[in-house]
Design a protein around this motif. Structure first.
Motif, PDB file in Angstrom:
ATOM      1  N   GLY A  98      46.483  48.041  29.764  1.00 28.90           N
ATOM      2  CA  GLY A  98      46.705  49.323  29.112  1.00 28.90           C
ATOM      3  C   GLY A  98      45.643  49.693  28.098  1.00 28.90           C
ATOM      4  O   GLY A  98      45.351  50.872  27.896  1.00 28.90           O
ATOM      5  N   VAL A 104      39.050  53.132  31.023  1.00 27.27           N
ATOM      6  CA  VAL A 104      39.006  53.550  32.420  1.00 27.27           C
ATOM      7  C   VAL A 104      40.122  52.879  33.234  1.00 27.27           C
ATOM      8  O   VAL A 104      40.985  53.550  33.801  1.00 27.27           O
ATOM      9  N   GLY A 116      42.608  51.289  32.230  1.00 27.61           N
ATOM     10  CA  GLY A 116      43.905  51.405  31.592  1.00 27.61           C
ATOM     11  C   GLY A 116      44.813  52.423  32.243  1.00 27.61           C
ATOM     12  O   GLY A 116      46.041  52.303  32.196  1.00 27.61           O
ATOM     13  N   ARG A 117      44.221  53.426  32.892  1.00 25.62           N
ATOM     14  CA  ARG A 117      45.034  54.459  33.536  1.00 25.62           C
ATOM     15  C   ARG A 117      45.778  53.912  34.763  1.00 25.62           C
ATOM     16  O   ARG A 117      46.666  54.576  35.300  1.00 25.62           O
ATOM     17  N   LEU A 118      45.404  52.718  35.213  1.00 28.61           N
ATOM     18  CA  LEU A 118      46.061  52.094  36.364  1.00 28.61           C
ATOM     19  C   LEU A 118      47.209  51.186  35.941  1.00 28.61           C
ATOM     20  O   LEU A 118      47.762  50.474  36.783  1.00 28.61           O
ATOM     21  N   ARG A 119      47.566  51.207  34.684  1.00 30.66           N
ATOM     22  CA  ARG A 119      48.589  50.292  34.182  1.00 30.66           C
ATOM     23  C   ARG A 119      49.901  50.404  34.964  1.00 30.66           C
ATOM     24  O   ARG A 119      50.547  49.400  35.269  1.00 30.66           O
TER      25      ARG A 119
END
Length: 261
Positions: A127, A131, A133-136
């Motif tokens: 998170g 960059v 982090g948006r895939l958390r």
């Protein structure tokens, strides 16, 4: 001295995480040490004739691990298998974590068919990572699937999401995609604790990180994007992998030499 444990042949399968990328060591086989080597060294220190193979290759997607490593692992007759797979799929745009997990389920079914203890990994909480982090949310969904797969196949889960120390940037290599030597050491301790294996790997506590001005952080982000993110994106566009043309660093199950520690 670590206590006795029930395993005598350990095979690790996966991608760059298991190969040990981010933990360079000229004295290690393949030039990288990593958490799996550390775990094998501890397990081998208390078990005569303990053997270890590492079939992981950097950049491998889940299907490549299924096609290239699953049967090869079983041919080595392991009684302990670690498998970390699917992470490279999850960070690619447009992938479905449930679909990736369904293929992982088949892989774990294959690896567990001869009765070996199988260890699965959840992904870390990314998170706070720029960059990625948006895939958390995708990682969290995949992790829930990993827990369900482990229940179905009586596998063990090494839970990196719960390893909150990994939130510290010093646990990560400069590319922010792989773990640093400290990160690999910390993960090795967690894996051994998950297996209920006593060990002499020291817990390494970090002093509080010095605060950084936002301008410095921004400069670091721009430098990171130029040096690491752009080349990674270009490889994806060109359908290239950092592991193209490479083989596993430990294709055979052999003894772990004590001085590798």
């Amino acid at each position: 001295m670590p206590e006795l444990h029930p395993w005598s042949r350990y095979v690790a399968v996966g991608d760059s995480f298991t190969e040990g990328i981010g933990d360079p060591d000229p004295g290690a086989v393949g030039g990288h040490r990593g958490w799996a080597d550390r775990v094998a060294e501890v397990l081998g220190s208390s078990t005569p004739d303990f053997a270890y193979a590492n079939l992981a290759i950097r950049g491998r997607l889940l299907q490549g691990i299924i096609d290239e490593q699953a049967e090869a692992a079983l041919e080595l007759r392991p009684d302990l298998i670690t498998v970390s797979a699917g992470g490279n799929d999850i960070i690619r745009p447009g992938t479905d974590p449930d679909e990736v997990a369904s293929r992982l389920d088949g892989l774990v079914g294959t690896l567990s068919r001869d009765g070996a203890t199988v260890v699965l990994f959840t992904g870390p909480d990314i998170g706070a990572t720029p960059v990625l982090g948006r895939l958390r949310g995708k990682v969290a969904i995949y992790n829930e699937n990993v827990h369900a797969i482990a229940l179905r196949h009586d596998a063990v889960v090494a839970d990196m999401w719960a390893l909150r120390q990994l939130a510290d940037s010093r646990m990560w290599a400069p590319d922010r995609l792989h773990f640093s030597p400290l990160g690999h050491h910390t993960i090795a301790r967690m894996v051994l604790a998950t297996l209920n294996v006593d060990n002499d790997l020291e817990e390494r506590t970090l002093p509080a990180a010095a605060p950084r001005h936002w301008r410095e952080a921004r400069r670091d982000d721009v430098s990171w994007a130029r040096e690491y993110l752009v080349p990674w994106v270009l490889r994806r566009v060109r359908h290239q992998s950092s592991g193209d043309g490479l083989g596993p660093k430990r294709p055979e199950a052999v003894s772990v030499i004590a001085n590798e520690r």
